[in-house]
Scaffold this motif. Structure first.
Motif: not given
Length: 345
Positions: A18-24
């Motif tokens: 997910s974009p959130d995981e990528d960001e983390k």
DNA sequence: AACTCTTGCAACCGCCCTTCC
DNA sequence: TGGAAGGGCGGTTGCAAGAGT
């Protein structure tokens, strides 16, 4: 062995990121580096295994990745490198800045393979499919670097690559001079099935591609040469000869005088990385004063460019060559050199 | 519009090799 | 010195999107 311990842990997410995981992950690595991959998910607050994080970073998040479609130049390079390296995607990727091994592997499997087949080329062997079919009973699928002598039995020239020579190679540049002359760029010639492709000064008699003799085998090395940067072939000949300044060799060939040829370099000392970093790899051709360039190319290149070879004879810069007589002499010269080349091995 | 087939690509799997303890 | 852990790689899978019917 096999499955990593982290993969046995429960509650680990799988599948698309997910974009959130990528960001983390991006934030964590940008600020702290990846360090030990197995600790990255915990430190970054991700429910992934370290291996998955590593893959995501390498194939997608890395800032130096080049996005977008592959250029024709990149595709050509991949084909050439594949002919040399086989499915060593990471090594191929190392030669294409900004591209990942996964990306190249996908491109190969989904695109390039198909294109080569459409051109009648076997993507595993880089040989014409008809030739591959002929060789099937005797040719191992993994031995895709060598052209069997049987397949070349009816040809004037052929090239054979030793089967135990898969990891090492020394570039060669050969320049032959005779009355009409012939220069050969053989920087790739022991790596891939090759053909002599007529350059723009070669008569139409060569419009049909020939394979190349001799086999470049590895005779015992008695040399103490340590010059890895510019390995040369040494020609033992009773004819006039000299080395050129760029690793090539000039060889005068009088009538009916077979010459001996042997390499003077210990190829086993030459690793792929060294080979691929040599200037020879760019395919530049050694030209001599009165040479007729003949380019050795992969079959893919040949088929891609064969239409541009129309009427090369008329483009000759040497008017003396624009005659049937010159063409005939040149043919004989080429054959004679190839025969003596082959006999010596 | 709905369904099926094809394609491209991201991600996973399993193995091998190296490093560490 | 040998086993465990980690890193890396090539092969394979699964899914989303597009093309075709």
């Amino acid at each position: 062995m096999g499955r990593h311990s982290c993969c046995y842990k429960q509650k680990l997410r799988k599948g698309l990121w997910s974009p959130d995981e990528d960001e983390k992950l991006l934030n964590h690595i940008t600020n702290h580096g990846h360090g030990c991959w197995s600790s990255v998910p915990k430190l970054a607050g991700l429910q992934r295994c370290g291996k998955s994080c590593r893959l995501r970073w390498i194939n997608y998040l890395r800032p130096d990745l080049k996005r977008g479609a592959f250029s024709p130049e990149e595709e050509n390079l991949i084909v050439e490198l594949h002919a040399v390296l086989g499915n060593r995607w990471s090594q191929i990727a190392a030669k294409l800045p900004g591209r990942t091994d996964n990306e190249i592997k996908n491109l190969w499997n989904s695109n390039i393979k198909k294109k080569l087949k459409q051109r009648g080329i076997d993507p595993n062997t880089h040989k014409p499919i008809s030739e591959v079919d002929k060789d099937k009973p005797t040719t191992s699928s993994t031995d895709h670097m060598s052209l069997s002598s049987s397949s070349a039995a009816n040809q004037d020239f052929y090239l054979q690559r030793p089967s135990d020579f898969s990891d090492y190679f020394g570039p060669q540049k050969l320049v032959f001079n005779s009355n009409l002359g012939l220069s050969v760029d053989s920087s790739l010639c022991s790596m891939i099935p090759v053909q002599f492709i007529p350059g723009n000064k070669v008569g139409s008699v060569f419009q049909t591609p020939s394979c190349v003799k001799p086999s470049i085998s590895l005779p015992p090395d008695n040399s103490s040469s340590t010059d890895h940067a510019a390995p040369n072939w040494e020609f033992q000949t009773n004819n006039t000869s000299s080395l050129t300044d760029n690793g090539g060799f000039t060889w005068s060939v009088p009538d009916s005088s077979p010459s001996l040829v042997k390499p003077n370099h210990n190829f086993e000392e030459l690793k792929w990385s060294e080979y691929l970093n040599t200037p020879c790899f760019n395919g530049s051709t050694v030209h001599s004063q009165i040479s007729l360039p003949i380019f050795i190319k992969s079959e893919a290149d040949y088929l891609a460019n064969v239409s541009s070879l129309a009427d090369p004879w008329s483009q000759s810069q040497n008017e003396n060559l624009n005659t049937p007589e010159a063409s005939d002499v040149f043919c004989k010269d080429l054959q004679r050199m190839a025969v003596s080349f082959g006999q010596s091995l």
